[in-house]
Design an enzyme around this catalytic site. Structure first.
Site: not given
Ligand code: VGL
Ligand code: ZN
Length: 217
Positions: A15, A55, A57, A61, A90, A115, A164
Site C-alpha cells: 500500500d 488498497d 476500494h 466502502h 481513502h 484488495k 496492513c
Molecule cells: C490501511 C487502513 C485502511 C493500510 C488500508 O494500508 O494499512 N489501513 N486501509
Molecule cells: Zn483501506
C-alpha cells in the site's frame, strides 16, 4: 547482521499509495520517508520476486466512516462480530490517491494484488480479506502465487505498519513463509502503536530487520 538474499525470497510492498502519505486522505506518520528507500530497493533488483499490494476500494466502502451515519473516522465498531476501525474515505478506485506511488520506479514489479474491492468487507492483509459476513477470510491467491514460484521467505514493507503491513506479515507467517518486516521501510498511522507492533511481531516469531541488512546475493 547482514542478510544474504535467497532466490526464494520475495519482497511484498504494501500500500505505498498517495492517500497514505502526509496530506493524504489516511496519512501515515512520516509515510513519505519510506518512498526513496523502497524505490532504491526495487531499482537494485535484489529480489527475484516482487509483489505490491494496492488498497482499492469502491465508493461507499463499508470501512469508510462516511458509510455509517453518526460515525466519524477512527471510531471503532463491531462488524461481522469483529472489531472494525472506520476510516476516512481513502484509496477510491481510479483516484490519484489510490495509485501506486508515482515516485517509485515500479518496473521490477511482478504482480499487483488489489484488495478491498468487496464493498462489504475490508481487507488489510495482502493474503486474505478481513472477516466477512460468514466469518470466512477469502484468499487473494497471493500465497499460492508465491508458492508456485518456489518462494519460502518474504520481506514485508510499506504502509501502514500497524495495519496492513502487520496483517500481511502475520498471514505470511501463518501461511508458512519465513517472514521479516523491514522496519525502516514502514511507517504507522499512529506512532503510539509501535511498541505493541514490536511486541506482536516478537511474540509471533516475525523478524524485525532494517533494509541496510540486505545485501545482494
Ligand atoms: C490501511 C487502513 C485502511 C493500510 C488500508 O494500508 O494499512 N489501513 N486501509
Ligand atoms: Zn483501506
Amino acid at each position: 547482521m547482514r542478510q544474504l538474499l535467497s532466490p526464494h525470497a520475495a519482497l511484498v510492498v504494501v500500500d505505498v499509495q498517495p492517500d497514505f502519505m502526509p496530506g493524504g486522505a489516511l496519512a501515515c506518520h512520516d509515510g513519505d520517508a519510506i518512498v526513496p528507500g523502497i524505490d532504491q530497493l526495487l531499482r537494485q533488483r535484489r529480489f527475484h520476486h516482487v509483489v505490491a499490494t494496492q488498497d482499492w476500494h469502491p465508493r461507499g466502502h463499508i470501512s469508510f466512516a462516511s458509510s455509517h451515519p453518526g460515525h466519524v473516522p477512527f471510531d471503532r465498531i463491531t462488524l461481522y462480530e469483529q472489531p472494525q476501525t472506520l476510516w476516512p474515505d481513502h484509496c477510491v478506485q481510479g483516484t490519484p490517491g489510490a495509485a501506486l506511488h508515482p515516485q517509485v520506479d515500479w518496473s521490477a514489479l511482478d504482480a499487483v494484488i488489489r484488495k478491498g474491492r468487496d464493498p462489504a468487507v475490508d481487507s488489510y492483509s495482502g493474503f486474505r480479506e478481513n472477516h466477512g459476513p460468514e466469518g470466512e477470510r477469502p484468499s487473494t491467491g497471493l500465497a499460492g502465487w508465491l508458492r508456485e514460484r518456489g518462494v519460502d521467505e518474504v520481506f514485508v514493507c510499506g504502509l501502514a505498519r500497524e495495519v496492513c503491513v502487520l496483517w500481511t506479515a502475520q498471514d505470511a507467517l501463518e501461511l508458512g513463509f519465513r517472514t521479516h518486516l523491514l522496519w525502516d521501510l514502514s511507517r504507522p498511522v499512529t506512532p503510539d502503536s509501535d511498541d505493541a507492533t514490536r511486541a506482536t511481531l516478537k511474540a509471533r516469531g516475525i523478524a524485525i530487520v532494517e533494509s541496510t541488512s540486505l545485501i545482494a546475493a
